[in-house]
Design a protein around this motif. Structure first.
Motif, PDB file in Angstrom:
ATOM      1  N   VAL A   1     123.267 -90.725 -22.741  1.00 16.23           N
ATOM      2  CA  VAL A   1     123.150 -92.003 -22.022  1.00 16.23           C
ATOM      3  C   VAL A   1     122.109 -91.760 -20.933  1.00 16.23           C
ATOM      4  O   VAL A   1     122.379 -91.105 -19.940  1.00 16.23           O
ATOM      5  N   ILE A   2     120.903 -92.253 -21.169  1.00 15.30           N
ATOM      6  CA  ILE A   2     119.764 -91.917 -20.316  1.00 15.30           C
ATOM      7  C   ILE A   2     119.067 -93.176 -19.824  1.00 15.30           C
ATOM      8  O   ILE A   2     118.798 -94.092 -20.600  1.00 15.30           O
ATOM      9  N   ILE A   3     118.772 -93.179 -18.526  1.00 15.26           N
ATOM     10  CA  ILE A   3     117.914 -94.213 -17.947  1.00 15.26           C
ATOM     11  C   ILE A   3     116.778 -93.473 -17.249  1.00 15.26           C
ATOM     12  O   ILE A   3     116.964 -92.888 -16.176  1.00 15.26           O
ATOM     13  N   PRO A   4     115.592 -93.447 -17.866  1.00 16.50           N
ATOM     14  CA  PRO A   4     114.469 -92.753 -17.231  1.00 16.50           C
ATOM     15  C   PRO A   4     113.946 -93.543 -16.028  1.00 16.50           C
ATOM     16  O   PRO A   4     114.007 -94.778 -16.008  1.00 16.50           O
ATOM     17  N   LEU A   5     113.474 -92.814 -15.040  1.00 15.98           N
ATOM     18  CA  LEU A   5     112.867 -93.423 -13.867  1.00 15.98           C
ATOM     19  C   LEU A   5     111.398 -93.013 -13.849  1.00 15.98           C
ATOM     20  O   LEU A   5     111.090 -91.829 -14.005  1.00 15.98           O
ATOM     21  N   PRO A   6     110.487 -93.960 -13.659  1.00 17.41           N
ATOM     22  CA  PRO A   6     109.055 -93.651 -13.806  1.00 17.41           C
ATOM     23  C   PRO A   6     108.493 -92.696 -12.748  1.00 17.41           C
ATOM     24  O   PRO A   6     107.494 -92.048 -12.991  1.00 17.41           O
ATOM     25  N   TRP A   7     109.100 -92.580 -11.604  1.00 16.46           N
ATOM     26  CA  TRP A   7     108.541 -91.762 -10.531  1.00 16.46           C
ATOM     27  C   TRP A   7     109.138 -90.359 -10.436  1.00 16.46           C
ATOM     28  O   TRP A   7     108.795 -89.601  -9.534  1.00 16.46           O
TER      29      TRP A   7
ATOM     30  N   PRO B   1     110.875 -86.850 -12.881  1.00 17.07           N
ATOM     31  CA  PRO B   1     111.239 -86.285 -14.180  1.00 17.07           C
ATOM     32  C   PRO B   1     112.754 -86.186 -14.389  1.00 17.07           C
ATOM     33  O   PRO B   1     113.210 -85.793 -15.459  1.00 17.07           O
ATOM     34  N   VAL B   2     113.525 -86.566 -13.386  1.00 19.80           N
ATOM     35  CA  VAL B   2     114.983 -86.498 -13.461  1.00 19.80           C
ATOM     36  C   VAL B   2     115.519 -87.874 -13.847  1.00 19.80           C
ATOM     37  O   VAL B   2     115.366 -88.828 -13.092  1.00 19.80           O
ATOM     38  N   PRO B   3     116.149 -87.992 -15.031  1.00 27.51           N
ATOM     39  CA  PRO B   3     116.678 -89.295 -15.436  1.00 27.51           C
ATOM     40  C   PRO B   3     118.104 -89.505 -14.925  1.00 27.51           C
ATOM     41  O   PRO B   3     118.800 -88.561 -14.563  1.00 27.51           O
ATOM     42  N   ILE B   4     118.534 -90.730 -14.927  1.00 26.69           N
ATOM     43  CA  ILE B   4     119.944 -91.046 -14.721  1.00 26.69           C
ATOM     44  C   ILE B   4     120.621 -90.778 -16.065  1.00 26.69           C
ATOM     45  O   ILE B   4     120.128 -91.213 -17.102  1.00 26.69           O
ATOM     46  N   THR B   5     121.728 -90.038 -16.051  1.00 21.54           N
ATOM     47  CA  THR B   5     122.443 -89.747 -17.291  1.00 21.54           C
ATOM     48  C   THR B   5     123.933 -89.999 -17.113  1.00 21.54           C
ATOM     49  O   THR B   5     124.424 -90.120 -15.998  1.00 21.54           O
ATOM     50  N   GLY B   6     124.640 -90.021 -18.224  1.00 21.77           N
ATOM     51  CA  GLY B   6     126.085 -90.209 -18.186  1.00 21.77           C
ATOM     52  C   GLY B   6     126.875 -88.921 -18.078  1.00 21.77           C
ATOM     53  O   GLY B   6     128.083 -88.947 -17.889  1.00 21.77           O
ATOM     54  N   GLU B   7     126.212 -87.775 -18.182  1.00 23.46           N
ATOM     55  CA  GLU B   7     126.940 -86.506 -18.243  1.00 23.46           C
ATOM     56  C   GLU B   7     127.734 -86.186 -16.983  1.00 23.46           C
ATOM     57  O   GLU B   7     128.740 -85.481 -17.047  1.00 23.46           O
ATOM     58  N   VAL B   8     127.320 -86.730 -15.856  1.00 21.39           N
ATOM     59  CA  VAL B   8     128.027 -86.446 -14.608  1.00 21.39           C
ATOM     60  C   VAL B   8     129.475 -86.920 -14.669  1.00 21.39           C
ATOM     61  O   VAL B   8     130.374 -86.264 -14.147  1.00 21.39           O
ATOM     62  N   PHE B   9     129.723 -88.027 -15.327  1.00 25.92           N
ATOM     63  CA  PHE B   9     131.098 -88.508 -15.483  1.00 25.92           C
ATOM     64  C   PHE B   9     131.946 -87.472 -16.210  1.00 25.92           C
ATOM     65  O   PHE B   9     133.074 -87.196 -15.827  1.00 25.92           O
ATOM     66  N   ALA B  10     131.402 -86.871 -17.266  1.00 26.12           N
ATOM     67  CA  ALA B  10     132.139 -85.845 -18.012  1.00 26.12           C
ATOM     68  C   ALA B  10     132.363 -84.596 -17.167  1.00 26.12           C
ATOM     69  O   ALA B  10     133.432 -83.982 -17.226  1.00 26.12           O
TER      70      ALA B  10
END
Length: 184
Positions: free
Chosen positions: A35-41, A43-52
């Motif tokens: 589950v990835i939401i890339p941010l243009p500025w 290289p670190v995307p928002i991901t769902g793994e933190v919930f796990a």
């Protein structure tokens, strides 16, 4: 009708069962990493793994929660490309996201005890310390050695912390809520 306290059942289970659950949580972390939401500025995307990661630490406890994340990392760098975007290998640990992955181990180890002592602010503060200290250090090192750029503190925070705060607080609340349901 009796109420089943799943948390106590997990804590009182055999080491083999706990190890199995740690492997299961590593797998769930790998799935939620997609589950990835890339941010243009950044290289670190928002991901769902933190919930796990949060769920692993809160439900399995510090030893098996941390084990689940160690397995996630070891399997991800050796045989299973399950980091964000179905990436794998040592390059991911040495990349912009490597410090955050290392932070997952710290978070899953410390989150349960800190959330009991300092609710809910302790959970949020522990989360940010465990994830973002190694994450920001790793991002700064990666940016310096790969792009030759020494980021200022505001630049580093804008690339690796500020855009993630609201989503992370939502993930913390969701994981704590799930843990409360399991602990009944």
């Amino acid at each position: 009708m009796s109420v089943v306290n799943y948390y106590d059942r997990i804590q009182n289970s055999t080491n083999t069962t706990k190890a199995f659950l740690a492997v299961l949580m590593a797998c769930i972390t790998g799935i939620t990493a997609q589950v990835i939401i890339p941010l243009p500025w950044t290289p670190v995307p928002i991901t769902g793994e933190v919930f796990a990661v949060l769920t692993a630490g809160l439900v399995l406890g510090k030893r098996y929660g941390a084990l689940s994340q160690i397995l996630y990392i070891l399997l991800g760098i050796t045989i299973i490309p399950w980091f964000a975007g179905l990436n794998g290998g040592i390059d991911v640990i040495l990349g912009a996201n490597g410090g955050y992955l290392i932070g997952f181990v710290f978070l899953s180890y410390f989150i349960q005890n800190l959330s009991k002592i300092h609710k809910p602010l302790g959970t949020i503060m522990a989360y940010f310390a465990c994830i973002y200290i190694p994450g920001l250090i790793g991002l700064a090192i990666y940016t310096y050695f790969n792009q030759g750029i020494l980021l200022s503190i505001p630049q580093l925070l804008m690339m690796g912390l500020i855009p993630f705060i609201i989503g992370d607080i939502i993930k913390i609340i969701a994981a704590r809520s799930l843990a409360k349901v399991i602990k009944i």
